[in-house]
Write an enzyme that holds these catalytic residues in place. Sequence first.
Site, short mmCIF file in Angstrom:
data_model
loop_
_atom_site.label_atom_id
_atom_site.label_comp_id
_atom_site.label_asym_id
_atom_site.label_seq_id
_atom_site.Cartn_x
_atom_site.Cartn_y
_atom_site.Cartn_z
N VAL A 1 -17.47 0.56 -3.05
CA VAL A 1 -17.41 1.88 -3.69
C VAL A 1 -18.54 2.03 -4.69
O VAL A 1 -19.20 3.07 -4.75
CB VAL A 1 -16.05 2.09 -4.38
CG1 VAL A 1 -16.06 3.37 -5.21
CG2 VAL A 1 -14.92 2.14 -3.36
N TYR B 1 0.84 -1.19 0.00
CA TYR B 1 0.00 0.00 0.00
C TYR B 1 0.88 1.25 0.00
O TYR B 1 2.03 1.22 0.45
CB TYR B 1 -0.91 -0.01 1.23
CG TYR B 1 -2.09 0.93 1.16
CD1 TYR B 1 -3.07 0.75 0.19
CD2 TYR B 1 -2.23 1.97 2.07
CE1 TYR B 1 -4.16 1.59 0.13
CE2 TYR B 1 -3.33 2.83 2.01
CZ TYR B 1 -4.29 2.63 1.04
OH TYR B 1 -5.37 3.47 0.98
N ASN C 1 -20.98 -3.58 -7.95
CA ASN C 1 -21.46 -4.29 -6.77
C ASN C 1 -20.39 -4.33 -5.68
O ASN C 1 -20.51 -5.03 -4.69
CB ASN C 1 -21.94 -5.70 -7.11
CG ASN C 1 -20.93 -6.51 -7.90
OD1 ASN C 1 -19.98 -5.97 -8.46
ND2 ASN C 1 -21.13 -7.81 -7.95
#
Length: 202
Positions: A169, A67, A166
Amino acid sequence: MWPAMRLIRRQLSSVARGLVYEKHGEPSQVLRLQRLEVASPTDYEVKVKMLAAPINPSDLNMIQGTYALLPQLPAVGGNEGVGVVAAVGRHVSSVRPGDWVIPVDAGLGTWRTEGIFRESALVRVPSDISIEGAATLSVNPCTAYRLLSDYETLRPGDSVIQNASNSGVGQAVIQIAESLGITTINIVRDRQDSSEPGAETS
């Protein structure tokens, strides 16, 4: 005198549990459930008892070390969640015991039962919304809002098309767009057979 002081200090502390990682890697291999000592808050600190904390892909990426933002190790996992204020330091003014709070930024370490955090790292949220809604408020809905507001000036009657609708977000995009009078065309992932995604319009 010293034994008495040590006893008082222990009485002011409590023990929490948290999912801690000391090195980056696959979460199933590096996460360990550990006991965490939680002292009483001082000055600008807030003691929070966590009510709920979800698992996001960004949480896993942070543990894996892939990340963009990585906390100092060892670290407690979890970027998002909601907790109730249990106690505050003497200079804290924005929250008080009983308030619900969520993290301001990623990397707070929400996968714990209880913790001490800086007042500036928390923001108060209404306690009359669902725990699930509050716990998932600071990542996906914010991303969805920025997707709808940062790239184009959308007006009521406009339409947007999105894939993976779906996802967390995607669902937030649909809800926010509807409140703004914007139509969404949503491509959804078919989890039964991902090679043939379906589509729906709302």
